[in-house]
Write a protein that holds these residues in place. Structure first.
Motif, mmCIF file in Angstrom:
data_model
loop_
_atom_site.group_PDB
_atom_site.id
_atom_site.type_symbol
_atom_site.label_atom_id
_atom_site.label_comp_id
_atom_site.label_asym_id
_atom_site.label_seq_id
_atom_site.Cartn_x
_atom_site.Cartn_y
_atom_site.Cartn_z
ATOM 1 N N MET A 132 -9.497 -28.628 13.434
ATOM 2 C CA MET A 132 -10.687 -28.579 12.597
ATOM 3 C C MET A 132 -10.675 -27.298 11.770
ATOM 4 O O MET A 132 -10.063 -27.258 10.742
ATOM 5 N N GLY A 133 -11.366 -26.300 12.202
ATOM 6 C CA GLY A 133 -11.469 -25.045 11.476
ATOM 7 C C GLY A 133 -12.862 -24.470 11.629
ATOM 8 O O GLY A 133 -13.779 -25.144 12.110
ATOM 9 N N ARG A 134 -13.007 -23.242 11.231
ATOM 10 C CA ARG A 134 -14.279 -22.543 11.392
ATOM 11 C C ARG A 134 -15.245 -22.837 10.240
ATOM 12 O O ARG A 134 -14.827 -23.026 9.111
ATOM 13 N N ILE A 135 -16.524 -22.833 10.575
ATOM 14 C CA ILE A 135 -17.568 -22.861 9.559
ATOM 15 C C ILE A 135 -18.145 -21.454 9.526
ATOM 16 O O ILE A 135 -18.393 -20.846 10.569
ATOM 17 N N VAL A 136 -18.346 -20.930 8.334
ATOM 18 C CA VAL A 136 -18.913 -19.594 8.146
ATOM 19 C C VAL A 136 -20.312 -19.751 7.572
ATOM 20 O O VAL A 136 -20.504 -20.447 6.573
ATOM 21 N N ALA A 137 -21.279 -19.108 8.223
ATOM 22 C CA ALA A 137 -22.662 -19.154 7.736
ATOM 23 C C ALA A 137 -23.045 -17.795 7.173
ATOM 24 O O ALA A 137 -22.634 -16.748 7.690
ATOM 25 N N LEU A 138 -23.852 -17.825 6.111
ATOM 26 C CA LEU A 138 -24.302 -16.606 5.450
ATOM 27 C C LEU A 138 -25.824 -16.560 5.406
ATOM 28 O O LEU A 138 -26.468 -17.509 4.977
ATOM 29 N N ASP A 139 -26.365 -15.433 5.858
ATOM 30 C CA ASP A 139 -27.783 -15.133 5.663
ATOM 31 C C ASP A 139 -27.810 -14.079 4.569
ATOM 32 O O ASP A 139 -27.726 -12.880 4.829
ATOM 33 N N TYR A 140 -27.883 -14.562 3.323
ATOM 34 C CA TYR A 140 -27.734 -13.700 2.151
ATOM 35 C C TYR A 140 -28.974 -12.850 1.919
ATOM 36 O O TYR A 140 -30.090 -13.333 1.995
ATOM 37 N N GLY A 141 -28.737 -11.583 1.608
ATOM 38 C CA GLY A 141 -29.811 -10.680 1.245
ATOM 39 C C GLY A 141 -29.355 -9.736 0.144
ATOM 40 O O GLY A 141 -28.148 -9.588 -0.090
ATOM 41 N N LYS A 142 -30.292 -9.114 -0.543
ATOM 42 C CA LYS A 142 -29.944 -8.194 -1.634
ATOM 43 C C LYS A 142 -29.055 -7.054 -1.161
ATOM 44 O O LYS A 142 -28.102 -6.681 -1.830
#
Length: 137
Positions: A1-11
């Motif tokens: 499969m592979g990794r999923i990368v999540a982002l909690d974007y902020g300034k």
């Protein structure tokens, strides 16, 4: 499969979480200064098999996009350009910061460490990713 990368974007900072290769478990990875985000992701994707990105979707209580959505759209465009082979998904991120702090309290994290906004951002990214994994089950 592979990794999923999540982002909690902020300034200022972006929290980053990842799955294991089987995409079963969400774990906090790090928090990076937002101006270093794309450099970090380029390096990370060179060493890890990333098969998806999940980006927090900030919404108001009435389900309309919050003001920060305007900051996230250029990030999505740049991610699409830099990583055209990696799909991007969105996940509602309402209350993730509050839930992150609550989980720190319940986990016995001392008050001084709970003020560490970078740690809150990393935990928020993990919560976003776990919510995404739960949704696609």
């Amino acid at each position: 499969m592979g990794r999923i990368v999540a982002l909690d974007y902020g300034k200022k900072r972006t929290g980053i979480a990842i799955t294991d290769e089987l995409q079963l478990i969400a774990s906090g990875l790090t928090t990076v200064p937002t101006h270093e985000l794309f450099s970090f992701l380029k390096d990370y994707t060179k060493t890890e098999n990333v098969t998806g990105f999940v980006i927090g979707e900030p919404k108001q209580m009435d389900n309309t996009p919050s003001e920060s959505e305007a900051l996230i759209q250029p990030v999505i465009k740049r991610l699409t350009k830099l990583f055209p082979q990696i799909p991007i998904e969105r996940q509602d991120e309402r209350f993730t910061s509050k839930l992150a702090v609550r989980s720190m309290i319940e986990g016995g994290v001392k008050k001084k460490k709970r003020r560490n906004k970078a740690l809150v951002d990393e935990i928020s990214a993990t919560l976003i990713l776990q919510a995404y994994l739960n949704r696609i089950e």
